[in-house]
Design a protein around this motif. Sequence first.
Motif, PDB file in Angstrom:
ATOM      1  N   LEU A   1      -6.753  -6.866 -10.426  1.00  0.00           N
ATOM      2  CA  LEU A   1      -6.398  -6.135 -11.646  1.00  0.00           C
ATOM      3  C   LEU A   1      -5.781  -7.039 -12.713  1.00  0.00           C
ATOM      4  CD1 LEU A   1      -4.870  -2.877 -10.077  1.00  0.00           C
ATOM      5  CD2 LEU A   1      -7.214  -3.302 -10.844  1.00  0.00           C
ATOM      6  N   VAL A   2      -5.624  -8.311 -12.366  1.00  0.00           N
ATOM      7  CA  VAL A   2      -5.022  -9.301 -13.287  1.00  0.00           C
ATOM      8  C   VAL A   2      -3.634  -8.834 -13.724  1.00  0.00           C
ATOM      9  CG1 VAL A   2      -5.470 -10.838 -15.233  1.00  0.00           C
ATOM     10  CG2 VAL A   2      -7.376  -9.683 -14.125  1.00  0.00           C
ATOM     11  N   ILE A   3      -2.817  -8.521 -12.749  1.00  0.00           N
ATOM     12  CA  ILE A   3      -1.430  -8.149 -13.000  1.00  0.00           C
ATOM     13  C   ILE A   3      -0.562  -8.922 -12.007  1.00  0.00           C
ATOM     14  CG2 ILE A   3      -1.914  -5.858 -13.936  1.00  0.00           C
ATOM     15  CD1 ILE A   3      -1.414  -4.662 -11.211  1.00  0.00           C
ATOM     16  N   SER A   4       0.752  -8.875 -12.178  1.00  0.00           N
ATOM     17  CA  SER A   4       1.632  -9.638 -11.309  1.00  0.00           C
ATOM     18  C   SER A   4       1.825  -8.959  -9.957  1.00  0.00           C
ATOM     19  CB  SER A   4       2.997  -9.826 -11.970  1.00  0.00           C
ATOM     20  OG  SER A   4       3.714  -8.600 -11.988  1.00  0.00           O
ATOM     21  N   HIS A   5       2.238  -9.760  -8.985  1.00  0.00           N
ATOM     22  CA  HIS A   5       2.521  -9.239  -7.651  1.00  0.00           C
ATOM     23  C   HIS A   5       3.636  -8.203  -7.711  1.00  0.00           C
ATOM     24  CE1 HIS A   5       4.046  -9.307  -3.481  1.00  0.00           C
ATOM     25  NE2 HIS A   5       2.832  -9.660  -3.150  1.00  0.00           N
ATOM     26  N   GLU A   6       4.660  -8.455  -8.511  1.00  0.00           N
ATOM     27  CA  GLU A   6       5.779  -7.512  -8.641  1.00  0.00           C
ATOM     28  C   GLU A   6       5.332  -6.189  -9.248  1.00  0.00           C
ATOM     29  OE1 GLU A   6       8.884  -7.688  -7.484  1.00  0.00           O
ATOM     30  OE2 GLU A   6       8.153  -9.496  -6.481  1.00  0.00           O
ATOM     31  N   THR A   7       4.379  -6.268 -10.187  1.00  0.00           N
ATOM     32  CA  THR A   7       3.866  -5.039 -10.795  1.00  0.00           C
ATOM     33  C   THR A   7       3.132  -4.201  -9.765  1.00  0.00           C
ATOM     34  OG1 THR A   7       3.639  -6.092 -12.964  1.00  0.00           O
ATOM     35  CG2 THR A   7       2.355  -4.103 -12.591  1.00  0.00           C
ATOM     36  N   VAL A   8       2.382  -4.850  -8.899  1.00  0.00           N
ATOM     37  CA  VAL A   8       1.683  -4.136  -7.836  1.00  0.00           C
ATOM     38  C   VAL A   8       2.690  -3.448  -6.927  1.00  0.00           C
ATOM     39  CG1 VAL A   8       0.193  -4.346  -5.812  1.00  0.00           C
ATOM     40  CG2 VAL A   8      -0.310  -5.671  -7.871  1.00  0.00           C
ATOM     41  N   LYS A   9       3.753  -4.157  -6.553  1.00  0.00           N
ATOM     42  CA  LYS A   9       4.786  -3.567  -5.696  1.00  0.00           C
ATOM     43  C   LYS A   9       5.385  -2.330  -6.350  1.00  0.00           C
ATOM     44  CE  LYS A   9       7.790  -6.154  -3.652  1.00  0.00           C
ATOM     45  NZ  LYS A   9       8.826  -7.192  -3.408  1.00  0.00           N
ATOM     46  N   THR A  10       5.571  -2.387  -7.660  1.00  0.00           N
ATOM     47  CA  THR A  10       6.113  -1.244  -8.386  1.00  0.00           C
ATOM     48  C   THR A  10       5.156  -0.068  -8.330  1.00  0.00           C
ATOM     49  OG1 THR A  10       7.364  -2.659  -9.896  1.00  0.00           O
ATOM     50  CG2 THR A  10       6.898  -0.416 -10.633  1.00  0.00           C
ATOM     51  N   TYR A  11       3.859  -0.343  -8.541  1.00  0.00           N
ATOM     52  CA  TYR A  11       2.848   0.725  -8.477  1.00  0.00           C
ATOM     53  C   TYR A  11       2.805   1.356  -7.084  1.00  0.00           C
ATOM     54  CZ  TYR A  11       0.737  -0.156 -13.075  1.00  0.00           C
ATOM     55  OH  TYR A  11       0.501  -0.267 -14.423  1.00  0.00           O
ATOM     56  N   VAL A  12       2.817   0.529  -6.054  1.00  0.00           N
ATOM     57  CA  VAL A  12       2.761   1.041  -4.690  1.00  0.00           C
ATOM     58  C   VAL A  12       3.972   1.928  -4.411  1.00  0.00           C
ATOM     59  CG1 VAL A  12       2.846   0.432  -2.238  1.00  0.00           C
ATOM     60  CG2 VAL A  12       1.377  -0.871  -3.796  1.00  0.00           C
ATOM     61  N   SER A  13       5.139   1.490  -4.843  1.00  0.00           N
ATOM     62  CA  SER A  13       6.350   2.272  -4.651  1.00  0.00           C
ATOM     63  C   SER A  13       6.247   3.625  -5.361  1.00  0.00           C
ATOM     64  CB  SER A  13       7.560   1.491  -5.183  1.00  0.00           C
ATOM     65  OG  SER A  13       8.739   2.247  -5.045  1.00  0.00           O
ATOM     66  N   ARG A  14       5.715   3.621  -6.567  1.00  0.00           N
ATOM     67  CA  ARG A  14       5.562   4.876  -7.319  1.00  0.00           C
ATOM     68  C   ARG A  14       4.575   5.813  -6.622  1.00  0.00           C
ATOM     69  NH1 ARG A  14       4.907   2.472 -13.481  1.00  0.00           N
ATOM     70  NH2 ARG A  14       7.098   1.864 -13.798  1.00  0.00           N
ATOM     71  N   ILE A  15       3.474   5.247  -6.114  1.00  0.00           N
ATOM     72  CA  ILE A  15       2.467   6.049  -5.414  1.00  0.00           C
ATOM     73  C   ILE A  15       3.083   6.738  -4.206  1.00  0.00           C
ATOM     74  CG2 ILE A  15       0.372   5.896  -4.001  1.00  0.00           C
ATOM     75  CD1 ILE A  15      -0.488   3.583  -5.935  1.00  0.00           C
ATOM     76  N   LEU A  16       3.817   5.981  -3.413  1.00  0.00           N
ATOM     77  CA  LEU A  16       4.436   6.552  -2.220  1.00  0.00           C
ATOM     78  C   LEU A  16       5.425   7.653  -2.587  1.00  0.00           C
ATOM     79  CD1 LEU A  16       5.109   3.335  -0.078  1.00  0.00           C
ATOM     80  CD2 LEU A  16       3.137   4.868  -0.013  1.00  0.00           C
ATOM     81  N   THR A  17       6.196   7.411  -3.637  1.00  0.00           N
ATOM     82  CA  THR A  17       7.190   8.404  -4.065  1.00  0.00           C
ATOM     83  C   THR A  17       6.526   9.669  -4.588  1.00  0.00           C
ATOM     84  OG1 THR A  17       8.803   6.679  -4.637  1.00  0.00           O
ATOM     85  CG2 THR A  17       9.102   8.848  -5.643  1.00  0.00           C
ATOM     86  N   LYS A  18       5.538   9.509  -5.455  1.00  0.00           N
ATOM     87  CA  LYS A  18       4.883  10.668  -6.066  1.00  0.00           C
ATOM     88  C   LYS A  18       4.120  11.520  -5.048  1.00  0.00           C
ATOM     89  CE  LYS A  18       4.257   8.912 -10.798  1.00  0.00           C
ATOM     90  NZ  LYS A  18       3.269   8.599 -11.864  1.00  0.00           N
ATOM     91  N   LEU A  19       3.541  10.872  -4.047  1.00  0.00           N
ATOM     92  CA  LEU A  19       2.751  11.597  -3.053  1.00  0.00           C
ATOM     93  C   LEU A  19       3.566  11.949  -1.816  1.00  0.00           C
ATOM     94  CD1 LEU A  19      -0.631   9.621  -3.230  1.00  0.00           C
ATOM     95  CD2 LEU A  19       0.009  11.739  -4.409  1.00  0.00           C
ATOM     96  N   ASP A  20       4.856  11.594  -1.851  1.00  0.00           N
ATOM     97  CA  ASP A  20       5.758  11.878  -0.732  1.00  0.00           C
ATOM     98  C   ASP A  20       5.217  11.279   0.566  1.00  0.00           C
ATOM     99  OD1 ASP A  20       8.050  12.875   0.459  1.00  0.00           O
ATOM    100  OD2 ASP A  20       7.128  14.807   0.965  1.00  0.00           O
ATOM    101  N   LEU A  21       4.835  10.006   0.483  1.00  0.00           N
ATOM    102  CA  LEU A  21       4.316   9.278   1.628  1.00  0.00           C
ATOM    103  C   LEU A  21       5.340   8.247   2.060  1.00  0.00           C
ATOM    104  CD1 LEU A  21       0.696   8.670   0.289  1.00  0.00           C
ATOM    105  CD2 LEU A  21       1.437  10.460   1.871  1.00  0.00           C
ATOM    106  N   ARG A  22       5.381   7.959   3.383  1.00  0.00           N
ATOM    107  CA  ARG A  22       6.392   7.055   3.894  1.00  0.00           C
ATOM    108  C   ARG A  22       6.042   5.583   3.700  1.00  0.00           C
ATOM    109  NH1 ARG A  22       6.058   8.323   8.885  1.00  0.00           N
ATOM    110  NH2 ARG A  22       4.745   6.549   9.366  1.00  0.00           N
ATOM    111  N   ASP A  23       4.752   5.241   3.851  1.00  0.00           N
ATOM    112  CA  ASP A  23       4.396   3.831   3.811  1.00  0.00           C
ATOM    113  C   ASP A  23       2.920   3.656   3.475  1.00  0.00           C
ATOM    114  OD1 ASP A  23       3.026   4.434   6.203  1.00  0.00           O
ATOM    115  OD2 ASP A  23       4.754   3.864   7.410  1.00  0.00           O
ATOM    116  N   ARG A  24       2.449   2.396   3.511  1.00  0.00           N
ATOM    117  CA  ARG A  24       1.067   2.087   3.154  1.00  0.00           C
ATOM    118  C   ARG A  24       0.075   2.728   4.116  1.00  0.00           C
ATOM    119  NH1 ARG A  24       1.024  -2.951  -0.096  1.00  0.00           N
ATOM    120  NH2 ARG A  24      -1.093  -3.376   0.627  1.00  0.00           N
ATOM    121  N   VAL A  25       0.446   2.848   5.370  1.00  0.00           N
ATOM    122  CA  VAL A  25      -0.441   3.476   6.350  1.00  0.00           C
ATOM    123  C   VAL A  25      -0.768   4.894   5.912  1.00  0.00           C
ATOM    124  CG1 VAL A  25      -0.647   4.299   8.714  1.00  0.00           C
ATOM    125  CG2 VAL A  25       0.387   2.079   8.266  1.00  0.00           C
ATOM    126  N   GLN A  26       0.267   5.648   5.577  1.00  0.00           N
ATOM    127  CA  GLN A  26       0.038   7.023   5.137  1.00  0.00           C
ATOM    128  C   GLN A  26      -0.759   7.070   3.840  1.00  0.00           C
ATOM    129  OE1 GLN A  26       3.670   9.308   5.008  1.00  0.00           O
ATOM    130  NE2 GLN A  26       3.733   9.507   7.228  1.00  0.00           N
TER     131      GLN A  26
END
Length: 224
Positions: free
Chosen positions: A186-211
Amino acid sequence: MDSRDATRIRVLVCDDQVMIRSGFVTIIDAQPDMEVVGECSDGRAAVELAGRTAPDVVVMDVRMPVLNGIEATRQLAGAGVAAPVKVLVVTTFNLDEYVYEALRAGASGFLLKDAPPDQLLSGIRTVAAGTSLLAPEVTRSLVGRFASRIRVDDAVPDDLPLTARELEVLRLLAEGMSNGEIAASLVISHETVKTYVSRILTKLDLRDRVQAVVFAYRSGLVAL
């Protein structure tokens, strides 16, 4: 209990094979940052013992008498559990079909029983820290092998609370990409990806990447 004890990872070991269980207990108890708070030989005992000992991580076998590891995992870490416990599934078979079901039940990851001791210890630390244990290549293999078994339960809801970029990140995550690979794609920073992943988990009420991976496939966000 001194401060050193307070920072130890509390581990419950559940396996019906005495030699394997004893080996795990010996390895884990020898670590300065871990302590075994209990051991048992079936899933029902694991659920009951977890309620009394409050472990940080349960090392769980899959095939056991009385109550198997999948159902025990569901009772310890599944949806709706008030105080979920992190579960690390350990199996004899590489990508055993039961492992996928255990992940759906709420497990945070899995290892093979013949993995070196350092991998077991690293896995416990990883899961205790709240991170999924599935490496990207394992995710790819898991999904590739069991794609035909994944049932798409529901269509993606119209009000899915993710932005277009978050959906994009979730799809790449479900394809087995690491944060670094997603960042490069996506041509973005590693930290930005971590932020997106964290938001996804929070918004979907998921515990981790597996879920998140399971959600993406079961909801049809990623084609089988």
